[in-house]
Design an enzyme around this catalytic site. Structure first.
Site, mmCIF file in Angstrom:
data_model
loop_
_atom_site.group_PDB
_atom_site.id
_atom_site.type_symbol
_atom_site.label_atom_id
_atom_site.label_comp_id
_atom_site.label_asym_id
_atom_site.label_seq_id
_atom_site.Cartn_x
_atom_site.Cartn_y
_atom_site.Cartn_z
ATOM 1 C CE1 TYR A 177 -3.235 -2.850 0.419
ATOM 2 C CE2 TYR A 177 -4.470 -1.152 1.127
ATOM 3 C CZ TYR A 177 -4.546 -2.687 0.616
ATOM 4 O OH TYR A 177 -5.393 -3.319 0.457
ATOM 5 C CB ALA A 352 -6.410 -12.816 9.414
HETATM 6 C C1 FMN Z 1 -10.351 -12.067 3.798
HETATM 7 C C2 FMN Z 1 -9.169 -11.363 4.247
HETATM 8 C C3 FMN Z 1 -9.048 -10.070 3.937
HETATM 9 C C4 FMN Z 1 -8.024 -9.530 4.131
HETATM 10 N N1 FMN Z 1 -7.934 -7.990 4.430
HETATM 11 C C5 FMN Z 1 -6.846 -7.383 4.914
HETATM 12 C C6 FMN Z 1 -6.808 -6.087 5.077
HETATM 13 O O1 FMN Z 1 -7.889 -5.239 4.878
HETATM 14 N N2 FMN Z 1 -5.661 -5.294 5.388
HETATM 15 C C7 FMN Z 1 -4.621 -6.078 5.887
HETATM 16 O O2 FMN Z 1 -3.455 -5.402 6.364
HETATM 17 N N3 FMN Z 1 -4.722 -7.523 5.847
HETATM 18 C C8 FMN Z 1 -5.762 -8.196 5.361
HETATM 19 N N4 FMN Z 1 -5.751 -9.683 5.080
HETATM 20 C C9 FMN Z 1 -4.452 -10.154 5.447
HETATM 21 C C10 FMN Z 1 -4.591 -10.729 6.991
HETATM 22 O O3 FMN Z 1 -4.659 -9.700 7.886
HETATM 23 C C11 FMN Z 1 -3.151 -11.406 7.531
HETATM 24 O O4 FMN Z 1 -2.229 -10.733 7.147
HETATM 25 C C12 FMN Z 1 -3.137 -12.547 6.683
HETATM 26 O O5 FMN Z 1 -4.550 -13.246 6.375
HETATM 27 C C13 FMN Z 1 -2.244 -13.592 7.281
HETATM 28 O O6 FMN Z 1 -2.770 -14.061 8.546
HETATM 29 P P1 FMN Z 1 -3.539 -15.354 8.889
HETATM 30 O O7 FMN Z 1 -2.727 -16.405 8.595
HETATM 31 O O8 FMN Z 1 -4.033 -15.501 10.498
HETATM 32 O O9 FMN Z 1 -4.701 -15.396 8.218
HETATM 33 C C14 FMN Z 1 -6.900 -10.191 4.798
HETATM 34 C C15 FMN Z 1 -6.975 -11.522 4.949
HETATM 35 C C16 FMN Z 1 -8.075 -12.069 4.375
HETATM 36 C C17 FMN Z 1 -8.090 -13.774 4.636
#
Ligand code: FMN
Ligand code: SF4
Length: 401
Positions: A177, A352
């Protein structure tokens, strides 16, 4: 074995912990997942319910994402802009979260090269002029005056977040970003004081953080989601991101750093890992974009096998050189991973997908009815950001009853 004077890892996870001026009820933060229920940027009942459910499920802090600092900084037109008009809706949201005993963070940012300018009907900005696929055209390098305007937008948005009752502000310094793209040697080719050396490339994000910290006051925590690696050739990597992290620590504007990586512009799977839901992505897009995805998709979304805590090997390097609180993120799905992260000196973990799959997972970890989440890292939740972000497996289960 734990001696009588030591607190066991599992107990420590559920003890209150300090994050800057805040006390969090435990060590688990719901990471940003663009909720996709902000039609034309409005705060909807669905957005409030999304975060209320996460709060009721036990997380200490839930992150509202993504909140743009200006119209040009939106990802697309259905992105919330953190301005005065959003205060009443967001106040209802933070009230609902607080009523469940949790705290709320606003992720604030400018999408930069990731902005869909056709949808936004507003131009976006880049560190240096280049083609952007999401913008479907050329994006111009920002002038110093434009950068000053963005900094003022961040400051204003931070004030709005405080007014709306948010407990924390997470500044988006990741995923290429706008602020992240300034730090990237691949995307920032400027010749002025905002480009070139590591310190110059870090200048704009540092200026923004200083103003956000001042606007947030002393009762609201300020954190940043920070790229350790862009995951692309010639992009930001640990040799330079560790230097920048040291600068951020010495500035003293942040209460914690959440460690991430990847590029929503150039390498969309780096911060997810696991399966690429290409068919679902294609189906979620207008025909022309879908066609482009079929051709370029495999380049934009290379496959990385999922591993539990996949960013831990990188994050450890940061733990070694920094004394500020760190938040481990990426593929955390198990209680023993959280305990291990605390043992290694991380203050918090952020989750997440595990909490999209099971918003009440934190409570079930606490009452010991679960030691591991049910997320299978199919990533089919990713294309649902256009229709209301949700776990499709959970949805199927609910439909079946
Ligand atoms: C559906 C979805 C939407 C996401 N939207 C964002 C976002 O708006 N901003 C952001 O920094 N990361 C976003 N992420 C990334 C998550 O914050 C995180 O970095 C990533 O999913 C890895 O973490 P996890 O393994 O716990 O899912 C998104 C992830 C998912 C699955
Ligand atoms: S759709 Fe559900 S199971 Fe699949 S990755 Fe997303 S949260 Fe996990």
């Amino acid at each position: 074995m734990t001696s009588p004077n030591e607190t066991s890892g599992a107990t420590r996870v559920f003890e209150p912990a300090r994050l800057g001026p805040l006390t969090l009820r435990n060590r688990i933060i719901k990471a940003a997942t663009f909720e996709g229920v902000m039609p034309r940027g409005a705060v909807s009942d669905e957005l409030i319910e999304f975060h209320r459910a996460v709060a009721a499920g036990g997380a200490a802090l839930t992150t509202v994402a993504y909140c743009a600092v200006s119209e040009g900084g939106r990802v697309h037109r259905n992105t919330l802009v953190l301005d005065q008009s959003s205060v009443p809706g967001l106040t209802r949201l933070t009230d609902a979260v607080h009523a469940e005993g949790a705290l709320a963070a606003a992720q604030i940012g400018h999408a930069g090269l990731v902005a869909n300018t056709l949808s936004n009907k507003t131009p976006t900005l880049a560190p240096s002029t280049r083609i952007s696929a999401p913008a479907m055209g050329l994006v111009r390098g920002a002038t110093p005056d434009q950068l000053a305007a963005v900094t003022a937008d961040f400051e204003r948005s931070a004030r709005v977040a405080v007014e709306a009752g948010f407990d924390a502000i997470e500044v988006h310094l990741g995923h290429n970003y706008l602020l992240s793209s300034f730090m990237s040697p691949n995307l920032n080719k400027r010749k002025d004081g905002y480009g070139g050396s590591v310190a110059n490339r870090a200048r704009f994000p540092r200026e923004v953080l200083e103003r956000v910290r001042a606007a947030a006051g002393d009762k609201v925590a300020v954190t940043a989601k920070f790229n350790m690696s862009d995951g692309v050739p010639k992009g930001l990597w640990l040799d330079q991101s560790m230097q920048i992290a040291k600068l951020l620590e010495s500035d003293g504007h942040l209460d914690a750093l959440q460690l991430t990586g990847g590029s929503s512009l150039l390498n969309g799977m780096y911060f997810f890992r696991g399966e690429v839901p290409m068919a679902e992505f294609v189906a979620s897009q207008p025909k022309l974009v879908g066609l482009g995805l079929r051709v370029y998709g495999p380049h934009l979304f290379p496959t990385y096998p999922f591993e539990e805590a996949f960013f831990l090997p990188f994050a450890r390097q940061f733990r070694e050189i920094l004394s500020m609180p760190l938040i481990l993120l990426g593929g955390i799905n198990r209680m023993d991973t959280i305990v291990g992260a605390l043992d290694e000196g991380f203050e918090f973990v952020a989750m997440a997908r595990a909490l999209l799959r099971e918003p009440d997972l934190v409570n079930r970890f606490r009452d010991e009815s679960a030691t591991e989440g049910h997320c299978i890292h199919c990533n089919k939740c990713m294309p649902t950001i256009y229709t209301g972000t949700r776990c499709v497996v959970r949805e199927a289960q609910q439909l079946i009853g």
